[in-house]
Design a protein around this motif. Structure first.
Motif, mmCIF file in Angstrom:
data_model
loop_
_atom_site.group_PDB
_atom_site.id
_atom_site.type_symbol
_atom_site.label_atom_id
_atom_site.label_comp_id
_atom_site.label_asym_id
_atom_site.label_seq_id
_atom_site.Cartn_x
_atom_site.Cartn_y
_atom_site.Cartn_z
ATOM 1 N N UNK A 1 24.421 11.560 38.912
ATOM 2 C CA UNK A 1 23.575 12.688 38.891
ATOM 3 C C UNK A 1 23.105 12.975 37.436
ATOM 4 N N UNK A 2 24.042 12.756 36.291
ATOM 5 C CA UNK A 2 23.587 12.911 34.962
ATOM 6 C C UNK A 2 23.969 11.806 34.223
ATOM 7 N N UNK A 3 23.274 11.383 33.280
ATOM 8 C CA UNK A 3 23.589 10.470 32.477
ATOM 9 C C UNK A 3 23.263 10.882 30.673
ATOM 10 N N UNK A 4 24.672 10.908 29.894
ATOM 11 C CA UNK A 4 24.226 11.277 28.707
ATOM 12 C C UNK A 4 24.576 10.259 27.720
ATOM 13 N N UNK A 5 23.757 10.344 26.820
ATOM 14 C CA UNK A 5 23.614 9.527 25.463
ATOM 15 C C UNK A 5 24.187 10.460 24.195
ATOM 16 N N UNK A 6 25.375 10.225 23.674
ATOM 17 C CA UNK A 6 25.633 10.646 22.477
ATOM 18 C C UNK A 6 25.159 10.224 21.074
#
Length: 512
Positions: free
Chosen positions: A207-212
């Protein structure tokens, strides 16, 4: 072996392989037979298990087919058939055993992942803090969520130890099943570059992909930084139909990560005021006040500005919380509710974890910083909150059998940013601890420091040197409760060591 399994279901083989599009050939056995488990580890095989022979980098699962059968495997999935086969065993030939393992595991555990809102966090640093913040926010907002990440799976109040940041797909789907059975509607997981390349998350939709962020790391596995970045970008190809991406827009690799996505699916987060996406999808944060206890900031988005209290020091933790907040807004949580949930989140063990002297005049920080970028950010954050008349000290080392090129760079960073430096052992693994320290020292340009390979003694000496107001960073191991030396993991905890040293300081000096 990962302790992540409850009593497994039983599934008929024909039902299990019905969706295995890669099925090439089947030899022997009966489709009506019951499968009691799916694994690629022959040590986990029990009677009725389906064993997948996965070709690996250090060994080949095909070498363990016979051992798996002896342990009770009734079905073997492989890329090449063994020369000798048993009539009592079903053999299934596939072109890609890793993908088959993921597909079979998903089916075996009842497609539990399809019943969860899965949020994946990837990057070099900040994955654990960001993922744990998101998990806390979701739970506080009435969306029961489980967490899978570095060393731990958390389902409700139950913690399950893990060996890998992202488990093998068979273990991963077992955890998803447990989450669904426990009433979770979401799963937040750290997604490592290894997991993406090795198809541990094959078949999942996020549902969500996060890049730090992205800095040099794992270059013993990825030949180049470019290939490391390509591996991370694979996560953003796995968004669900209603999925979206959240990126640290201040990182130079952010645009690369979301290059294949329509702009409307991307939330950009920035603490520098220079995001590259349209204002409707930008989340900006401004630091107002910072101390070792935490940071006060304000976040601006969609024409609104709200106060954001970050229970950790450092601008990079403001970014971690900002990205977590953007995820909350993206999944429909009221912004004020999301910020309240984030402010109340428990601190993560080994991530800017504070240990105080008895009179709270001296503070030690335990942090997992084990890359040049992470060490630099941790020291810069602590320098900003160290009183002008106090000293900033650091104890750190570098792990063995890992990227050697980062060692002198970490030495340089420590020499430039800390007032006192003590070099020590991290996890030397199969290397000579003194040889590792030689390579770290090479980057310090002759700067005065102490070199104490024994980590207990190094921490003790650092605590002895602390004056009122001083801050000590003990970096590299964070949450880990062991040191790995010559293939043996021996119990060791920075937290326990620091607590003992501060207790000794109180006894010796009579501080209360």
């Amino acid at each position: 072996m990962e302790e992540n399994r409850e009593e497994a279901p039983m599934v008929l083989l024909d039902d299990l392989i019905a969706g295995l599009g890669a099925l090439v050939e089947r030899r022997g056995g009966s489709g009506a037979q019951a499968v009691t488990g799916v694994t690629c580890d022959s040590r986990e095989v029990a009677p009725g298990t389906l064993f997948v022979a996965v070709p690996g980098f250090s060994t080949d699962g095909h070498r363990y087919i016979a051992a798996a059968i002896e342990a009770g495997a009734s079905v073997v999935v492989c890329e090449k058939l063994p020369a000798e086969r048993r009539n009592s065993v079903t053999y299934i030939l596939v072109p890609d055993a890793r993908k088959a393992l993921a597909e079979l595991s998903k089916a075996f555990y009842g497609n539990a992942s399809d019943q969860l809102m899965i949020i994946g966090v990837t990057g070099t640093n900040g994955k654990t803090t960001t993922a744990r913040l998101i998990t806390s926010m979701l739970n506080a907002s009435g969306l029961p969520a489980g967490y899978i990440g570095t060393g731990l799976c958390r389902i409700g109040t139950r913690d399950i130890p893990l060996e890998r940041t992202t488990p093998e797909s068979s273990g991963l789907h077992a955890l998803f099943r447990q989450m669904v059975d426990a009433g979770c509607i979401a799963a937040v997981m750290e997604v490592s570059s290894h997991a993406l390349v090795l198809d541990r998350v094959h078949g999942l939709r996020f549902r969500a992909a996060v890049f730090t962020n992205l800095t040099p790391e794992h270059l013993d596995f990825h030949p180049t930084l470019e290939e490391y970045a390509e591996a991370k970008r694979l996560l953003f190809d796995r968004l669900d139909d209603d999925g979206f991406a959240v990126v640290n827009a201040d990182d130079p690799r952010a645009e690369f990560m979301i290059a294949n996505l329509p702009p409307e699916l991307v939330f950009c987060c920035s603490t520098s005021g220079a995001p590259f996406c349209d204002s409707a999808r930008c989340f900006d944060a401004k630091v107002l006040d910072m101390s070792v206890e935490g940071t006060k900031a304000e976040v601006s988005f969609r024409g609104r500005t709200l106060a954001m209290n970050v229970p950790l020091p450092g601008a990079y933790n403001v970014m971690n919380m900002l990205e977590a907040f953007a995820v909350g807004v993206g999944v429909g949580i009221d912004p004020a509710t999301a910020l309240c949930g984030l402010a109340a989140a428990d601190t993560v063990a080994g991530r800017m974890e504070r240990i105080w002297s008895a009179d709270r005049s001296r503070c030690a920080i335990i942090d997992y910083a084990h890359t040049p970028d992470a060490l630099q950010k941790a020291l810069e954050a602590l320098r900003a909150v160290t009183p002008a008349d106090a000293k900033l000290a650091v104890v750190f080392g570098c792990g063995g059998n890992r990227d050697k090129q980062k060692r002198p760079e970490m030495g340089r960073i420590a020499a430039e940013l800390a007032d006192r430096v003590i070099l020590t052992s991290d996890n030397p693994r199969d290397e000579d601890p003194e040889a590792i320290l030689d390579e770290v020292e090479a980057g310090m340009a002759g700067r005065a420091h102490l070199r104490i390979a024994d980590r207990t003694e190094a921490i003790r000496r650092a605590v002895e040197q602390l004056g009122a107001g001083d801050i000590l960073l003990v970096a590299g191991k964070g949450h880990e409760a062991y040191q790995e030396i010559k293939g043996v993991k021996r119990h060791f905890s920075d937290r326990e060591c620091l607590a003992a040293c501060f207790a000794q300081m109180k006894r010796v000096n009579g501080r209360s």
